[in-house]
Design an enzyme around this catalytic site. Structure first.
Site, PDB file in Angstrom:
ATOM      1  CG  LEU A 114       0.769   3.510  -7.703  1.00 37.66           C
ATOM      2  CD1 LEU A 114       1.956   3.429  -8.662  1.00 37.66           C
ATOM      3  CD2 LEU A 114       0.144   2.141  -7.498  1.00 37.66           C
ATOM      4  CG  HIS A 146       6.116   6.306   3.121  1.00 40.09           C
ATOM      5  ND1 HIS A 146       7.311   6.989   3.082  1.00 40.09           N
ATOM      6  CD2 HIS A 146       5.427   6.714   2.026  1.00 40.09           C
ATOM      7  CE1 HIS A 146       7.351   7.769   2.016  1.00 40.09           C
ATOM      8  NE2 HIS A 146       6.216   7.621   1.350  1.00 40.09           N
ATOM      9  CB  VAL A 147      -0.035   6.489   3.028  1.00 38.47           C
ATOM     10  CG1 VAL A 147       0.365   7.721   2.259  1.00 38.47           C
ATOM     11  CG2 VAL A 147      -1.363   5.941   2.538  1.00 38.47           C
ATOM     12  CG  HIS A 148       2.381   1.541   0.503  1.00 36.44           C
ATOM     13  ND1 HIS A 148       2.669   1.672   1.838  1.00 36.44           N
ATOM     14  CD2 HIS A 148       2.149   0.227   0.285  1.00 36.44           C
ATOM     15  CE1 HIS A 148       2.620   0.477   2.404  1.00 36.44           C
ATOM     16  NE2 HIS A 148       2.300  -0.429   1.495  1.00 36.44           N
ATOM     17  CG  LEU A 149      -2.795   4.069  -3.365  1.00 35.59           C
ATOM     18  CD1 LEU A 149      -3.463   4.789  -4.535  1.00 35.59           C
ATOM     19  CD2 LEU A 149      -3.823   3.703  -2.311  1.00 35.59           C
TER      20      LEU A 149
END
Ligand SMILES: [Zn+2]
Length: 165
Positions: free
Chosen positions: A66, A123-126
Protein backbone atom coordinates in the site's frame (compact mmCIF):
# COMPACT_ATOMS: atom_id res chain seq x y z
CA UNK A 1 6.58 -22.37 -18.85
CA UNK A 2 7.19 -23.55 -15.31
CA UNK A 3 6.05 -21.51 -12.36
CA UNK A 4 9.65 -21.31 -11.27
CA UNK A 5 10.61 -19.62 -14.52
CA UNK A 6 7.72 -17.18 -14.26
CA UNK A 7 8.84 -16.16 -10.80
CA UNK A 8 12.45 -15.90 -11.88
CA UNK A 9 11.35 -13.39 -14.49
CA UNK A 10 9.49 -11.29 -12.00
CA UNK A 11 12.41 -11.35 -9.61
CA UNK A 12 14.87 -10.29 -12.23
CA UNK A 13 12.73 -7.31 -13.23
CA UNK A 14 12.16 -6.35 -9.62
CA UNK A 15 15.79 -6.65 -8.61
CA UNK A 16 16.82 -4.57 -11.61
CA UNK A 17 14.43 -1.88 -10.45
CA UNK A 18 15.72 -1.64 -6.90
CA UNK A 19 19.46 -2.13 -7.22
CA UNK A 20 20.13 1.58 -7.62
CA UNK A 21 18.80 4.52 -5.68
CA UNK A 22 16.18 6.37 -7.70
CA UNK A 23 17.57 9.74 -8.65
CA UNK A 24 14.18 11.11 -9.64
CA UNK A 25 10.54 10.13 -9.49
CA UNK A 26 10.57 8.51 -12.91
CA UNK A 27 13.17 6.00 -11.69
CA UNK A 28 11.05 4.98 -8.70
CA UNK A 29 9.34 1.58 -8.77
CA UNK A 30 6.32 2.86 -6.84
CA UNK A 31 5.91 5.94 -9.01
CA UNK A 32 5.99 3.64 -12.03
CA UNK A 33 3.43 1.30 -10.46
CA UNK A 34 1.23 4.25 -9.50
CA UNK A 35 0.80 5.31 -13.11
CA UNK A 36 1.09 2.00 -14.98
CA UNK A 37 -1.83 0.05 -16.41
CA UNK A 38 -3.41 -1.74 -13.44
CA UNK A 39 -3.76 -5.03 -15.28
CA UNK A 40 -0.10 -5.10 -16.26
CA UNK A 41 1.42 -4.43 -12.85
CA UNK A 42 -1.37 -6.02 -10.77
CA UNK A 43 -2.72 -2.94 -9.04
CA UNK A 44 -5.69 -4.10 -6.95
CA UNK A 45 -7.09 -0.65 -6.14
CA UNK A 46 -6.12 2.94 -6.79
CA UNK A 47 -7.57 6.37 -6.11
CA UNK A 48 -6.21 9.91 -6.33
CA UNK A 49 -4.04 9.57 -3.21
CA UNK A 50 -3.07 5.93 -2.67
CA UNK A 51 -2.93 2.53 -4.32
CA UNK A 52 -2.67 -1.16 -3.50
CA UNK A 53 -0.49 -3.42 -5.63
CA UNK A 54 0.66 -7.01 -5.53
CA UNK A 55 4.26 -7.37 -4.41
CA UNK A 56 6.05 -8.88 -7.42
CA UNK A 57 8.53 -10.36 -4.96
CA UNK A 58 6.12 -11.72 -2.36
CA UNK A 59 6.95 -13.31 0.97
CA UNK A 60 3.72 -15.30 0.75
CA UNK A 61 0.82 -15.50 -1.69
CA UNK A 62 -1.44 -12.48 -1.31
CA UNK A 63 1.35 -10.13 -0.29
CA UNK A 64 0.08 -6.60 -0.91
CA UNK A 65 1.81 -3.25 -0.78
CA UNK A 66 0.00 0.00 0.00
CA UNK A 67 1.57 3.29 -1.03
CA UNK A 68 0.82 6.95 -1.64
CA UNK A 69 0.63 8.05 -5.26
CA UNK A 70 2.97 10.94 -4.48
CA UNK A 71 6.71 10.24 -4.25
CA UNK A 72 7.52 10.63 -0.55
CA UNK A 73 10.23 8.83 1.40
CA UNK A 74 9.15 9.51 4.95
CA UNK A 75 6.03 8.28 6.69
CA UNK A 76 5.90 11.56 8.57
CA UNK A 77 6.20 13.40 5.28
CA UNK A 78 2.71 12.35 4.23
CA UNK A 79 -0.05 14.91 4.50
CA UNK A 80 -2.95 14.21 6.83
CA UNK A 81 -5.13 13.37 3.84
CA UNK A 82 -2.55 10.95 2.43
CA UNK A 83 -1.95 9.32 5.81
CA UNK A 84 -5.68 8.84 6.33
CA UNK A 85 -6.09 7.43 2.82
CA UNK A 86 -3.15 5.08 3.35
CA UNK A 87 -4.70 3.69 6.52
CA UNK A 88 -8.10 3.42 4.86
CA UNK A 89 -6.73 1.42 1.92
CA UNK A 90 -4.79 -0.73 4.40
CA UNK A 91 -8.07 -1.51 6.13
CA UNK A 92 -9.61 -2.51 2.80
CA UNK A 93 -6.54 -4.66 2.15
CA UNK A 94 -6.94 -6.51 5.44
CA UNK A 95 -10.64 -7.04 4.70
CA UNK A 96 -9.81 -8.46 1.26
CA UNK A 97 -6.97 -10.64 2.55
CA UNK A 98 -9.21 -12.15 5.23
CA UNK A 99 -11.99 -12.82 2.72
CA UNK A 100 -9.69 -14.21 0.01
CA UNK A 101 -7.33 -16.32 2.10
CA UNK A 102 -8.93 -16.93 5.48
CA UNK A 103 -5.58 -16.55 7.24
CA UNK A 104 -4.96 -17.13 10.95
CA UNK A 105 -3.46 -13.63 11.15
CA UNK A 106 -1.97 -10.79 9.15
CA UNK A 107 1.26 -8.85 9.16
CA UNK A 108 0.85 -5.15 8.41
CA UNK A 109 3.87 -2.92 8.61
CA UNK A 110 6.55 -0.78 7.07
CA UNK A 111 10.28 -1.09 6.63
CA UNK A 112 11.48 2.51 6.89
CA UNK A 113 14.95 2.94 5.42
CA UNK A 114 17.27 0.43 3.85
CA UNK A 115 18.75 -0.58 7.22
CA UNK A 116 15.24 -1.62 8.27
CA UNK A 117 14.82 -3.79 5.20
CA UNK A 118 13.18 -1.43 2.72
CA UNK A 119 13.83 -2.51 -0.86
CA UNK A 120 12.59 0.85 -2.15
CA UNK A 121 13.51 3.33 0.60
CA UNK A 122 12.67 6.40 -1.49
CA UNK A 123 8.89 5.85 -1.58
CA UNK A 124 7.17 4.97 1.66
CA UNK A 125 4.89 1.91 1.56
CA UNK A 126 3.18 -0.56 3.84
CA UNK A 127 3.11 -4.32 3.49
CA UNK A 128 0.06 -6.45 4.25
CA UNK A 129 0.30 -10.22 4.09
CA UNK A 130 -1.62 -13.22 5.33
CA UNK A 131 -0.10 -15.52 7.96
CA UNK A 132 -0.92 -18.98 9.21
CA UNK A 133 -0.18 -20.72 12.46
CA UNK A 134 3.02 -22.71 12.05
CA UNK A 135 4.48 -20.74 9.17
CA UNK A 136 7.88 -19.19 9.66
CA UNK A 137 8.30 -16.13 11.82
CA UNK A 138 8.11 -12.75 10.14
CA UNK A 139 11.82 -11.91 10.22
CA UNK A 140 12.67 -15.27 8.67
CA UNK A 141 9.93 -14.83 6.13
CA UNK A 142 11.09 -11.42 4.95
CA UNK A 143 14.71 -12.57 4.62
CA UNK A 144 14.08 -15.63 2.46
CA UNK A 145 13.11 -16.31 -1.08
CA UNK A 146 10.27 -18.76 -0.83
CA UNK A 147 8.63 -21.18 -3.20
CA UNK A 148 5.14 -19.87 -3.78
CA UNK A 149 2.08 -21.99 -4.48
CA UNK A 150 0.13 -19.35 -6.41
CA UNK A 151 1.04 -17.10 -9.30
CA UNK A 152 0.69 -13.34 -9.02
CA UNK A 153 -2.19 -13.05 -11.46
CA UNK A 154 -4.22 -15.54 -9.45
CA UNK A 155 -3.51 -13.67 -6.21
CA UNK A 156 -4.38 -10.39 -7.89
CA UNK A 157 -7.70 -11.71 -9.16
CA UNK A 158 -8.61 -13.21 -5.79
CA UNK A 159 -7.92 -9.95 -3.98
CA UNK A 160 -9.74 -7.86 -6.58
CA UNK A 161 -12.77 -10.12 -6.20
CA UNK A 162 -12.59 -9.81 -2.41
CA UNK A 163 -11.88 -6.06 -2.35
CA UNK A 164 -14.60 -4.18 -0.42
CA UNK A 165 -16.59 -1.65 -2.41
ZN1 LIG B 1 8.15 7.20 -5.99
Amino acid sequence: MSLERIWAGWRAAYIDSVTSEPSKDTDCLFCSLATADSDEVFVVARDELVFAVMNAYPYVSGHLMLAPIRHEAELEGLGDDEAAALMAITQRATTALKAAYGPDGLNVGANLGRAAGAGVPGHVHLHALPRWGGDTNFMTTVAEIRVLPEDLRTSWQRLKDAWPA
